[in-house]
Scaffold this motif. Structure first.
Motif, short mmCIF file in Angstrom:
data_model
loop_
_atom_site.label_atom_id
_atom_site.label_comp_id
_atom_site.label_asym_id
_atom_site.label_seq_id
_atom_site.Cartn_x
_atom_site.Cartn_y
_atom_site.Cartn_z
N GLU A 127 5.71 15.83 -17.72
CA GLU A 127 5.24 17.15 -17.30
C GLU A 127 4.79 17.86 -18.56
OE1 GLU A 127 6.90 21.33 -15.33
OE2 GLU A 127 8.04 19.46 -15.12
N SER A 128 3.52 18.27 -18.57
CA SER A 128 2.94 18.82 -19.80
C SER A 128 2.18 20.11 -19.51
CB SER A 128 1.99 17.79 -20.43
OG SER A 128 2.67 16.59 -20.73
N GLN A 129 1.72 20.72 -20.59
CA GLN A 129 0.89 21.91 -20.49
C GLN A 129 -0.41 21.67 -21.23
OE1 GLN A 129 1.76 24.62 -18.63
NE2 GLN A 129 -0.31 25.37 -18.98
N THR A 130 -1.53 22.07 -20.62
CA THR A 130 -2.84 21.97 -21.26
C THR A 130 -3.46 23.36 -21.36
OG1 THR A 130 -4.22 21.76 -19.27
CG2 THR A 130 -3.10 19.76 -20.05
N SER A 131 -4.60 23.42 -21.98
CA SER A 131 -5.33 24.70 -22.08
C SER A 131 -5.82 25.18 -20.73
CB SER A 131 -6.51 24.54 -23.04
OG SER A 131 -6.09 24.18 -24.33
N PHE A 132 -5.80 24.28 -19.74
CA PHE A 132 -6.37 24.62 -18.43
C PHE A 132 -5.32 24.71 -17.33
CE2 PHE A 132 -9.28 21.74 -20.81
CZ PHE A 132 -10.11 22.74 -21.30
N GLY A 133 -4.07 24.45 -17.67
CA GLY A 133 -3.00 24.53 -16.68
C GLY A 133 -2.01 23.39 -16.81
N PRO A 134 -1.00 23.38 -15.94
CA PRO A 134 0.02 22.32 -15.99
C PRO A 134 -0.59 20.97 -15.69
CG PRO A 134 0.71 24.16 -14.59
CD PRO A 134 -0.73 24.36 -14.88
N MET A 135 -0.01 19.93 -16.29
CA MET A 135 -0.51 18.56 -16.06
C MET A 135 0.67 17.62 -15.86
SD MET A 135 -2.97 16.25 -18.50
CE MET A 135 -3.17 14.47 -18.25
N PHE A 136 0.56 16.79 -14.84
CA PHE A 136 1.56 15.76 -14.56
C PHE A 136 0.89 14.40 -14.76
CE2 PHE A 136 2.89 19.55 -12.45
CZ PHE A 136 4.28 19.58 -12.61
N HIS A 137 1.54 13.56 -15.55
CA HIS A 137 0.95 12.25 -15.84
C HIS A 137 2.06 11.27 -16.13
CE1 HIS A 137 1.07 13.26 -20.37
NE2 HIS A 137 1.32 14.41 -19.77
N ALA A 138 1.70 10.01 -16.24
CA ALA A 138 2.71 8.96 -16.41
C ALA A 138 2.11 7.80 -17.17
CB ALA A 138 3.23 8.49 -15.05
N LYS A 139 3.00 6.91 -17.60
CA LYS A 139 2.56 5.68 -18.25
C LYS A 139 3.43 4.56 -17.75
CE LYS A 139 1.30 3.61 -22.67
NZ LYS A 139 1.22 3.80 -24.13
N LEU A 140 2.81 3.63 -17.05
CA LEU A 140 3.53 2.47 -16.54
C LEU A 140 3.63 1.42 -17.65
CD1 LEU A 140 4.65 1.68 -13.68
CD2 LEU A 140 2.55 0.37 -13.36
N ASN A 141 4.79 0.81 -17.77
CA ASN A 141 4.94 -0.25 -18.76
C ASN A 141 3.98 -1.41 -18.46
OD1 ASN A 141 6.97 1.22 -19.97
ND2 ASN A 141 8.63 0.09 -18.96
N PRO A 142 3.54 -2.16 -19.47
CA PRO A 142 2.69 -3.33 -19.21
C PRO A 142 3.37 -4.26 -18.20
CG PRO A 142 2.72 -2.85 -21.54
CD PRO A 142 3.74 -1.94 -20.92
N GLY A 143 2.66 -4.58 -17.13
CA GLY A 143 3.22 -5.42 -16.10
C GLY A 143 4.18 -4.69 -15.18
N GLY A 144 4.30 -3.38 -15.35
CA GLY A 144 5.23 -2.60 -14.54
C GLY A 144 4.86 -2.60 -13.06
N GLU A 145 5.88 -2.47 -12.22
CA GLU A 145 5.70 -2.53 -10.77
C GLU A 145 5.77 -1.13 -10.16
OE1 GLU A 145 8.82 -5.07 -9.54
OE2 GLU A 145 7.91 -6.89 -10.36
N ASN A 146 5.46 -1.09 -8.85
CA ASN A 146 5.59 0.12 -8.04
C ASN A 146 4.66 1.24 -8.51
OD1 ASN A 146 7.53 -1.31 -6.74
ND2 ASN A 146 9.20 0.12 -7.11
N SER A 147 3.42 0.89 -8.90
CA SER A 147 2.49 1.92 -9.34
C SER A 147 2.13 2.88 -8.22
CB SER A 147 1.21 1.27 -9.90
OG SER A 147 0.63 0.39 -8.95
N GLY A 148 2.10 2.39 -6.98
CA GLY A 148 1.84 3.27 -5.85
C GLY A 148 2.91 4.32 -5.70
N ARG A 149 4.18 3.92 -5.87
CA ARG A 149 5.29 4.87 -5.80
C ARG A 149 5.21 5.87 -6.94
NH1 ARG A 149 8.16 8.61 -3.81
NH2 ARG A 149 10.26 8.83 -4.68
#
Length: 290
Positions: A127-149
């Motif tokens: 959960e982050s903040q940008t100049s344009f508003g709040p931002m939610f983002h993620a990073k899946l591990n290489p080969g990580g599962e459940n990207s849809g979830r």
């Protein structure tokens, strides 16, 4: 009023999906919550430069683990593992976590109860903040599962934030393609904004995405990026949109300045504001009944 959720999608990477998302975020500054749902290869952060305020682990999927003892090296689990993830060593069974699919056959068959299934760390949620508003983002591990979830988790957090902050819009940079993560990003959205390009593959991918949005009952609009690189290709896309009743909201020409801006990690400034406003006006028309 429920925030309108715009899922910016494309048939493949490299069409300009993230660039358009960043330009829209700048235009909707402080009126939107931003969500990068391209969890396998997130790059919206490069342009928006978020400052992380919270970081959580994303835990999902299972992997087998053999405990020694009580494993006595009988080899039953190895013989029945269809993924060839278990090998026998002098000290007992060994699980290759990259090959294990977490099916659980080994834990069921083990006569000693030596195998257990453990949930694994698959990535991180930010959960982050940008100049344009709040931002939610993620990073899946290489080969990580459940990207849809993981996409679903990001959307849930973005919706909650938008409701609490009374934002009008949720702007979502979706995964490319039509696989599970893209479907997770589009389901229930107010609009699927499809970014395409004037090529045969661009037309093919556009038609697939239009079928997905139709099946999901999500309204859609199209932006043709770099339209002037192929007049013939752009004409085919326009015709496809006309045949399917899909509005073309804008056509963005190719500009070398855009490439230079992106290579420096900046939101392009050379694309006329009128084009961005044109996209926003089209989004407003399509979603005004929300």
């Amino acid at each position: 009023m429920r925030p309108r959720e715009i899922a910016v999608v494309s048939g493949k990477g490299g069409t300009g999906k993230t660039t358009v998302t960043a330009m829209l975020a700048r235009a909707l500054s402080e009126r939107c919550v931003i969500c990068d749902a391209d969890v396998d290869a997130p790059d919206l952060w490069i342009l928006l430069k978020p400052v992380v305020q919270r970081e959580d682990l994303f835990v999902g999927g299972h992997k087998a683990q053999v405990n020694t003892p009580p494993c006595d090296g009988c080899g039953l689990c190895s013989r029945h593992c269809r993924f060839k993830a278990i090998t026998m060593t002098p000290s007992g069974a060994h699980v290759d976590p990259t090959a294990c699919e977490g099916c659980g056959v080994c834990s069921i068959l083990c006569p000693k109860g030596a195998v257990e299934l453990l949930r694994t760390k698959q990535g991180h949620v930010f959960e982050s903040q940008t100049s344009f508003g709040p931002m939610f983002h993620a990073k899946l591990n290489p080969g990580g599962e459940n990207s849809g979830r993981l996409v679903q988790i990001l959307r849930e957090r973005a919706r909650k934030s938008a409701g609490e902050l009374r934002k009008e819009w949720i702007l979502l940079d979706g995964p490319p393609g039509i696989a599970c993560p893209a479907i997770s990003a589009l389901t229930g959205a107010s609009l699927g904004l499809i970014i395409t390009e004037p090529s045969k593959s661009g037309l093919h991918d556009l038609l697939r995405l239009l079928e997905v949005t139709r099946q999901l009952r999500v309204p859609s609009g199209v932006v043709i990026n770099r339209w002037d690189l192929s007049q013939e290709g752009s004409n085919r896309i326009r015709q496809a949109c006309e045949d399917t009743g899909t509005p073309v909201l804008a056509e963005i020409p190719f500009q070398e300045e855009v490439v230079r801006d992106l290579s420096m990690g900046n939101i392009p400034s050379s694309i006329p504001q009128e084009l961005v406003d044109q996209i926003l006006q089209g989004i407003q028309r399509i979603t005004q009944g929300e």
